[in-house]
Design an enzyme around this catalytic site. Structure first.
Site, PDB file in Angstrom:
ATOM      1  N   ASP A   1     -55.367 -69.559   4.193  1.00 29.74           N
ATOM      2  CA  ASP A   1     -55.031 -68.303   3.478  1.00 29.74           C
ATOM      3  C   ASP A   1     -53.694 -67.723   3.935  1.00 29.74           C
ATOM      4  OD1 ASP A   1     -56.145 -67.411   5.916  1.00 29.74           O
ATOM      5  OD2 ASP A   1     -57.517 -65.963   4.984  1.00 29.74           O
TER       6      ASP A   1
ATOM      7  N   GLY B   1     -69.665 -61.836  15.337  1.00 31.38           N
ATOM      8  CA  GLY B   1     -69.074 -62.978  16.065  1.00 31.38           C
ATOM      9  C   GLY B   1     -69.537 -64.321  15.558  1.00 31.38           C
TER      10      GLY B   1
ATOM     11  N   GLY C   1     -68.570 -65.628  12.654  1.00 32.42           N
ATOM     12  CA  GLY C   1     -67.610 -66.188  11.696  1.00 32.42           C
ATOM     13  C   GLY C   1     -68.006 -65.897  10.263  1.00 32.42           C
TER      14      GLY C   1
ATOM     15  N   SER D   1     -67.546 -62.835   8.884  1.00 33.62           N
ATOM     16  CA  SER D   1     -66.738 -61.682   8.457  1.00 33.62           C
ATOM     17  C   SER D   1     -67.494 -60.365   8.469  1.00 33.62           C
ATOM     18  CB  SER D   1     -66.146 -61.922   7.071  1.00 33.62           C
ATOM     19  OG  SER D   1     -65.422 -63.094   7.072  1.00 33.62           O
ATOM     20  N   SER D   2     -68.175 -60.128   9.571  1.00 34.08           N
ATOM     21  CA  SER D   2     -68.881 -58.854   9.695  1.00 34.08           C
ATOM     22  C   SER D   2     -67.895 -57.691   9.664  1.00 34.08           C
ATOM     23  CB  SER D   2     -69.715 -58.826  10.982  1.00 34.08           C
ATOM     24  OG  SER D   2     -68.891 -59.067  12.104  1.00 34.08           O
ATOM     25  N   SER D   3     -66.689 -57.888  10.187  1.00 31.71           N
ATOM     26  CA  SER D   3     -65.726 -56.782  10.197  1.00 31.71           C
ATOM     27  C   SER D   3     -65.151 -56.531   8.802  1.00 31.71           C
ATOM     28  CB  SER D   3     -64.617 -57.030  11.222  1.00 31.71           C
ATOM     29  OG  SER D   3     -63.917 -58.203  10.932  1.00 31.71           O
TER      30      SER D   3
ATOM     31  N   ASP E   1     -61.314 -63.085   3.852  1.00 36.49           N
ATOM     32  CA  ASP E   1     -62.598 -62.444   4.155  1.00 36.49           C
ATOM     33  C   ASP E   1     -62.803 -61.177   3.329  1.00 36.49           C
ATOM     34  OD1 ASP E   1     -62.484 -64.427   6.004  1.00 36.49           O
ATOM     35  OD2 ASP E   1     -62.292 -63.118   7.751  1.00 36.49           O
TER      36      ASP E   1
HETATM   37  C1  GLA Z   1     -60.706 -65.738   9.779  1.00 36.15           C
HETATM   38  C2  GLA Z   1     -59.654 -64.906   9.061  1.00 36.15           C
HETATM   39  C3  GLA Z   1     -59.388 -65.439   7.651  1.00 36.15           C
HETATM   40  C4  GLA Z   1     -59.103 -66.935   7.671  1.00 36.15           C
HETATM   41  C5  GLA Z   1     -60.150 -67.674   8.511  1.00 36.15           C
HETATM   42  C6  GLA Z   1     -59.807 -69.132   8.691  1.00 36.15           C
HETATM   43  O1  GLA Z   1     -61.941 -65.604   9.141  1.00 36.15           O
HETATM   44  O2  GLA Z   1     -60.052 -63.567   8.988  1.00 36.15           O
HETATM   45  O3  GLA Z   1     -58.334 -64.733   7.062  1.00 36.15           O
HETATM   46  O4  GLA Z   1     -57.807 -67.197   8.126  1.00 36.15           O
HETATM   47  O5  GLA Z   1     -60.326 -67.104   9.785  1.00 36.15           O
HETATM   48  O6  GLA Z   1     -59.813 -69.781   7.474  1.00 36.15           O
END
Ligand code: GLA
Length: 384
Positions: free
Chosen positions: A35, A120, A122, A124-126, A170
């Site tokens: 991204d 934590g 991965g 995207s909780s934030s 995310d």
């Molecule tokens: C995290 C970042 C995203 C992306 C991924 C890896 O989730 O927030 O923007 O770069 O890592 O693909």
């Protein structure tokens, strides 16, 4: 998730009826670390979400409570800045600060947060919290921002208040998700297509390593810089190249390899991953799930060996699936250094897979293994 609880808690605290916003976490099928290189990603919102109950105040105070953590945080609008010792208020305050930056007259507000997106992992909780906050404030302040603008504000909140120079995936997935569809997002043009996620007889199984190595965010920012360096070197002889999206492996060989082998290796992975995603989308559209799954494995080995953002726990889980015919694709997901692997698994074989892999992982890593079977859901919405 029991949203009655969050309403009740809010009313108890503030004697006011809140607006309740739900914003989901995400999975990404393929296209990792692409991204911020202007490439493509293929995420979808999931059935795990952050819930934010929110209402405006008559003064300029911001009062926040995280229900699951039993923590509170108060601040005056004039003192909006990143908080050092706890992280969750930053995701809310970072978004509030974006309203101020836009010249919007921000008002004080009360908010109660609840989330079932594992932290934590991965997932995207934030981003889920950022998007819920942005959507809620937009509604209450009647600012009529469109979803894409809110995606960008949520991403900036992460940059400025959490210190992670994340790409846009995310926040985009959380805000724009559509049930049973993954989103093919072109991060250069911000054009996107919803692709039906038809994997009949298979499910998305997340295996959570339950570890998040502390170097995750610093290494993330380093990878970003390494990619920028590669572009800078290519640009010396190819001035029209603005990102790794425009680059080819030949260009890397000619302009980067002789300068720095590690930077070459990072950039090569990105160029390959961008093209792999294009092919994977064709596989998905043709219903060729086996071909899609094979590419997920390729992505994992690239992330692990060339981009070097995996860890022994993630590698262990992926390797365990290699000899299991019921798993058609498996890879680490997200930024790396911990969190989950995403696996496409035959529905009828999930129970057996878990009962085999769980004791083996726990014994080898001395960590618990948890898992989630996830479905693809809609993005940010108001809960009536
Ligand atoms: C995290 C970042 C995203 C992306 C991924 C890896 O989730 O927030 O923007 O770069 O890592 O693909």
């Amino acid at each position: 998730m029991d949203t009655i609880k969050i309403r009740e808690h809010f009313v108890q605290l503030y004697s006011q009826e809140p607006l309740v916003v739900k914003s989901p976490g995400r999975v990404n099928i393929i296209g990792e670390h692409t991204d911020y290189n202007n490439g493509f990603v293929l995420p979808g919102a999931i059935n795990k979400a952050a819930y934010l109950a929110i209402s405006l105040r008559d003064d300029e105070e911001i009062h926040l409570t995280a229900m699951d953590l039993n923590e509170s945080f108060n601040v005056h609008i004039k003192d909006l800045k990143p908080v050092g010792d706890i992280s969750w208020p930053n995701f809310i305050l970072g978004v509030a600060a974006q309203f101020v930056k836009k010249g919007i007259a921000l008002k004080g507000f009360n908010a109660v947060l609840m989330s079932d997106v594992p932290i934590g992992a991965g997932l995207s909780s934030s981003a889920a919290i950022e998007c819920a906050t942005c959507f809620g404030l937009n509604e209450l302040l009647q600012t009529k921002l469109d979803r894409l603008t809110m995606v960008n504000m949520a991403q900036k909140a992460e940059h400025e208040f959490a210190g992670v120079m994340c790409g846009v995936m995310d926040q985009f997935a959380s805000m724009m998700g559509q049930k049973n569809h993954v989103i093919k997002l072109d991060c250069m043009t911000m054009n996107y297509d919803y692709i039906p996620f038809n994997i009949d007889g298979f499910k998305i199984l997340l295996l959570n390593t339950n570890v998040k190595h502390s170097l995750a965010s610093s290494e993330y920012n380093t990878r970003r810089l390494e990619c920028m360096k590669a572009v800078e070197w290519i640009k010396e002889s190819n001035p029209t190249v603005n990102s790794l999206r425009d680059a080819t492996v030949d260009m890397l060989k000619q302009n980067v390899l002789n300068k720095n082998a590690l930077v070459y290796q990072r950039a090569e992975f990105i160029v390959e991953e961008i093209s792999r995603l294009q092919q994977a989308c064709e596989d998905l559209q043709k219903g060729d799930i086996d071909a899609l799954g094979a590419k997920m494995y390729e992505t994992h080995f690239g992330l692990s060996q060339k981009y070097q953002v995996s860890c022994k726990e993630l590698d262990f889980l992926v390797n365990e699936t290699l000899t299991n015919n019921s798993v058609i694709g498996s890879r680490m997901m997200g930024g790396g250094f911990g969190g989950c692997t995403i696996n496409l698994v035959k529905e009828t074989a999930i129970e057996e897979l878990i009962s085999t892999i769980k004791p083996r992982y726990e014994e080898a890593m001395s960590l618990p293994l948890s898992f989630n079977i996830v479905t693809i859901e809609n993005g940010t919405e108001i809960i009536e």
